[in-house]
Design a protein around this motif. Structure first.
Motif, PDB file in Angstrom:
ATOM      1  N   MET A  20       0.871  -1.125  -0.077  1.00 15.62           N
ATOM      2  CA  MET A  20      -0.195  -0.067  -0.084  1.00 15.62           C
ATOM      3  C   MET A  20       1.002   1.311   0.090  1.00 15.62           C
ATOM      4  N   LYS A  21       1.947   1.442   0.748  1.00 17.57           N
ATOM      5  CA  LYS A  21       2.742   2.487   0.760  1.00 17.57           C
ATOM      6  C   LYS A  21       3.824   2.748  -0.226  1.00 17.57           C
ATOM      7  N   GLU A  22       4.460   1.697  -0.600  1.00 14.85           N
ATOM      8  CA  GLU A  22       5.238   1.787  -1.680  1.00 14.85           C
ATOM      9  C   GLU A  22       4.853   1.897  -3.175  1.00 14.85           C
ATOM     10  N   PHE A  23       3.655   1.100  -3.292  1.00 13.06           N
ATOM     11  CA  PHE A  23       3.105   1.007  -4.666  1.00 13.06           C
ATOM     12  C   PHE A  23       1.754   1.333  -4.998  1.00 13.06           C
ATOM     13  N   ASN A  24       1.125   1.946  -3.878  1.00  4.44           N
ATOM     14  CA  ASN A  24      -0.197   2.450  -4.103  1.00  4.44           C
ATOM     15  C   ASN A  24      -1.076   1.322  -4.369  1.00  4.44           C
ATOM     16  N   ILE A  25      -0.713   0.129  -4.079  1.00  4.52           N
ATOM     17  CA  ILE A  25      -1.619  -1.032  -4.487  1.00  4.52           C
ATOM     18  C   ILE A  25      -2.722  -0.906  -3.351  1.00  4.52           C
ATOM     19  N   SER A  26      -4.091  -0.975  -4.273  1.00  3.92           N
ATOM     20  CA  SER A  26      -5.489  -0.766  -3.485  1.00  3.92           C
ATOM     21  C   SER A  26      -5.936  -2.000  -2.753  1.00  3.92           C
ATOM     22  N   LYS A  27      -6.986  -1.837  -2.043  1.00  3.09           N
ATOM     23  CA  LYS A  27      -7.656  -2.913  -1.330  1.00  3.09           C
ATOM     24  C   LYS A  27      -8.222  -3.781  -2.264  1.00  3.09           C
ATOM     25  N   ASP A  28      -8.737  -3.510  -3.327  1.00  4.82           N
ATOM     26  CA  ASP A  28      -9.418  -4.327  -4.248  1.00  4.82           C
ATOM     27  C   ASP A  28      -8.325  -5.154  -5.161  1.00  4.82           C
ATOM     28  N   GLU A  29      -7.085  -4.682  -5.299  1.00  7.47           N
ATOM     29  CA  GLU A  29      -6.225  -5.581  -5.930  1.00  7.47           C
ATOM     30  C   GLU A  29      -5.487  -6.304  -4.799  1.00  7.47           C
ATOM     31  N   ILE A  30      -5.662  -6.058  -3.477  1.00  6.20           N
ATOM     32  CA  ILE A  30      -5.091  -7.173  -2.527  1.00  6.20           C
ATOM     33  C   ILE A  30      -6.224  -8.036  -2.493  1.00  6.20           C
ATOM     34  N   VAL A  31      -7.455  -7.763  -2.631  1.00  9.48           N
ATOM     35  CA  VAL A  31      -8.493  -8.744  -2.475  1.00  9.48           C
ATOM     36  C   VAL A  31      -8.388  -9.862  -3.615  1.00  9.48           C
ATOM     37  N   ASP A  32      -8.160  -9.260  -5.119  1.00  8.59           N
ATOM     38  CA  ASP A  32      -8.043 -10.201  -6.009  1.00  8.59           C
ATOM     39  C   ASP A  32      -6.724 -10.993  -5.713  1.00  8.59           C
ATOM     40  N   VAL A  33      -5.871 -10.609  -4.959  1.00  8.50           N
ATOM     41  CA  VAL A  33      -4.687 -11.609  -4.611  1.00  8.50           C
ATOM     42  C   VAL A  33      -5.423 -12.788  -3.897  1.00  8.50           C
ATOM     43  N   LEU A  34      -6.040 -12.309  -2.769  1.00  3.24           N
ATOM     44  CA  LEU A  34      -6.588 -13.256  -1.958  1.00  3.24           C
ATOM     45  C   LEU A  34      -7.680 -14.040  -2.398  1.00  3.24           C
ATOM     46  N   ARG A  35      -8.388 -13.767  -3.531  1.00  5.91           N
ATOM     47  CA  ARG A  35      -9.267 -14.592  -4.212  1.00  5.91           C
ATOM     48  C   ARG A  35      -8.427 -15.817  -4.555  1.00  5.91           C
ATOM     49  N   VAL A  36      -7.254 -15.690  -4.935  1.00  5.59           N
ATOM     50  CA  VAL A  36      -6.364 -16.833  -5.558  1.00  5.59           C
ATOM     51  C   VAL A  36      -5.903 -17.419  -4.192  1.00  5.59           C
ATOM     52  N   VAL A  37      -5.697 -16.885  -3.143  1.00  3.25           N
ATOM     53  CA  VAL A  37      -5.347 -17.387  -1.970  1.00  3.25           C
ATOM     54  C   VAL A  37      -6.297 -18.664  -1.483  1.00  3.25           C
ATOM     55  N   LEU A  38      -7.617 -18.145  -1.362  1.00  9.02           N
ATOM     56  CA  LEU A  38      -9.036 -18.984  -1.204  1.00  9.02           C
ATOM     57  C   LEU A  38      -8.832 -19.969  -2.032  1.00  9.02           C
ATOM     58  N   LEU A  39      -8.877 -19.729  -3.346  1.00 12.88           N
ATOM     59  CA  LEU A  39      -9.022 -20.985  -4.144  1.00 12.88           C
ATOM     60  C   LEU A  39      -7.953 -21.990  -3.904  1.00 12.88           C
ATOM     61  N   THR A  40      -6.834 -21.720  -3.790  1.00 14.93           N
ATOM     62  CA  THR A  40      -5.573 -22.761  -3.892  1.00 14.93           C
ATOM     63  C   THR A  40      -5.262 -23.039  -2.413  1.00 14.93           C
ATOM     64  N   SER A  41      -5.722 -22.392  -1.368  1.00 14.35           N
ATOM     65  CA  SER A  41      -5.143 -22.742   0.095  1.00 14.35           C
ATOM     66  C   SER A  41      -6.442 -22.876   1.213  1.00 14.35           C
ATOM     67  N   GLY A  42      -7.485 -22.478   0.712  1.00 15.18           N
ATOM     68  CA  GLY A  42      -8.732 -22.566   1.672  1.00 15.18           C
ATOM     69  C   GLY A  42      -9.016 -21.459   2.356  1.00 15.18           C
ATOM     70  N   MET A  43     -10.227 -21.757   3.418  1.00  9.92           N
ATOM     71  CA  MET A  43     -10.810 -20.436   4.072  1.00  9.92           C
ATOM     72  C   MET A  43      -9.861 -20.147   5.016  1.00  9.92           C
ATOM     73  N   PRO A  44      -9.042 -20.704   5.873  1.00 13.23           N
ATOM     74  CA  PRO A  44      -8.384 -20.382   7.284  1.00 13.23           C
ATOM     75  C   PRO A  44      -7.402 -19.202   6.679  1.00 13.23           C
ATOM     76  N   PRO A  45      -6.480 -19.414   5.748  1.00 14.46           N
ATOM     77  CA  PRO A  45      -5.496 -18.500   5.180  1.00 14.46           C
ATOM     78  C   PRO A  45      -6.208 -17.247   4.706  1.00 14.46           C
ATOM     79  N   PHE A  46      -7.348 -17.511   3.968  1.00 12.34           N
ATOM     80  CA  PHE A  46      -8.177 -16.277   3.349  1.00 12.34           C
ATOM     81  C   PHE A  46      -8.668 -15.617   4.348  1.00 12.34           C
ATOM     82  N   THR A  47      -9.410 -16.148   5.352  1.00 13.83           N
ATOM     83  CA  THR A  47     -10.070 -15.141   6.500  1.00 13.83           C
ATOM     84  C   THR A  47      -8.999 -14.441   7.274  1.00 13.83           C
TER      85      THR A  47
END
Lengths: 106, 106, 106, 106, 106, 106
Positions: free
Chosen positions: D68-95
């Protein structure tokens, strides 16, 4: 009960800001906990075992609380799950989970 | 049955060359599968869930074979365990375990 | 010393309420730390490496404290273990363990 | 920017007391984030996904703050990464990661 | 010896096509195996323990072969490492590594 | 394309025998790969990074094949992902993935 299950703090913004994702998660949760042969209660014990084996404090604690509140799962039952965690995953995840259980029972 | 359980190929040299270690493992195995409240069969399902969640092909396959042979655990029961694996651990361990199950049933 | 080893808070209820399990764990601990060729001190360094590589804060901290107290293991020795953690397991477990070490030394 | 990147608290004693190791880490960091085709910003998103999938709170939080600081990465972008985390790694790491993100945004 | 260490098949294209990355890895490898207090041989035993605990067949096998060839590390020494793996990481990684060791000795 | 995505051999019996579960998985897959800001192609690179970091050969190989076929993702792009795997997860997952990539390109 399954529909009303409390997914935890991290799901609040998902429900509010990402309704498509929220709905997919609800659908997945429904389908995963709708065992054909194994009942929901036993599936929750399996989930507890997997979370404890992964050494995930937060998920382990949440599963234990949900197990005790929603299903009257006893301390002895949880320890029987943790016996399997010890055998399959070693001492650190076992003692970590036993400590969480101890704190929850106090 | 528990005493006679087949630990797999890796345990053969342990029994022969490291009897102290072998005995400790037998003792651990006994104590871990001697659930007070949860029966041995259910504990085996939990072990299967943990092994599959850890993406461990070899342990998953061995648990599935032992589950089907020793306990007449059905394909539907195993899939009910794998539903929990999917929810807690994601698609890769789930599809890997489904593939192993498919090959075992063929 | 091995018999008296402090297993941590999670083991207190095991000893009190599940003596069969406790005894099996003591037996396992004895057999695992009774290396034929590698001494106990070196085995503890290996355990520390495994716990740190698994990114387990709690187990890493306990191993470091036990290493420094029971065996006079120095900061440089622990860093030499963590070098291997860095190579085999990447930056996050390495920096996490270095931070724990720094806090313990302060 | 890469040279000046803040490695976190655990790196302070490395720089001071183990300059050989520090230099090797700087070299590795340089080479790893010097993608030929994928830019540094995208590589940081990949690192965030890997850390969140590994259920590592500390590394996940640091990656999110840096994103967020160095690259102005937005909340939506991070959530898009976490969507992939959910699919590949399940609910506990996602939540777990969604909770960290929620706390950072508050 | 360290400079000449064989990194395995995956490193061949790195050396050829990504010399910047290759050099950083060589530098990291040097720094990580240059323990101040713990000798290289013991560091290799720690690496073996970490790889076996992570249930990584390929890395475990390579570490065992390198341990036996480069350092004359004996079967008993490797079993002493695997005792720690059993205690910290459970039966599946232990039996998997014991099986690899058995196959290498045959 | 996403709907038609090939889930692999393990999904065949799911589609046939467990249609409720299959549908939930399709829903999840849709929602997870429907990034708001990050495009599908980049999300696939993130998934590849997570699978490789988890040292999962089978998932890594499938992601690489899908990346190259469906998205014309180049060898250099995959290596840029693997650079992040090296930094976050160490040498064994990196060399394992590099070896898979080498075999796929031959």
């Amino acid at each position: 009960m399954k529909e009303e299950v409390f997914f935890g703090e991290g799901m609040v913004p998902v429900k509010k800001d990402y309704p498509d994702l929220y709905e997919a998660i609800v659908g997945l949760n429904e389908a995963c906990y709708a065992g054909k042969v194994i009942d929901y209660r036993t599936q929750k014990l399996i989930a507890l075992g997997i979370n404890a084996a992964a050494s995930d404090d937060r998920a382990t604690k949440k599963q234990m609380m949900s197990a005790m509140k929603e299903f009257n799962i006893s301390k002895d039952e949880i320890v029987d799950v943790l016996r399997v965690v010890l055998l399959t995953s070693g001492m650190p995840p076992f003692t970590k989970a036993m400590k969480i259980l101890k704190e929850l029972k106090e």
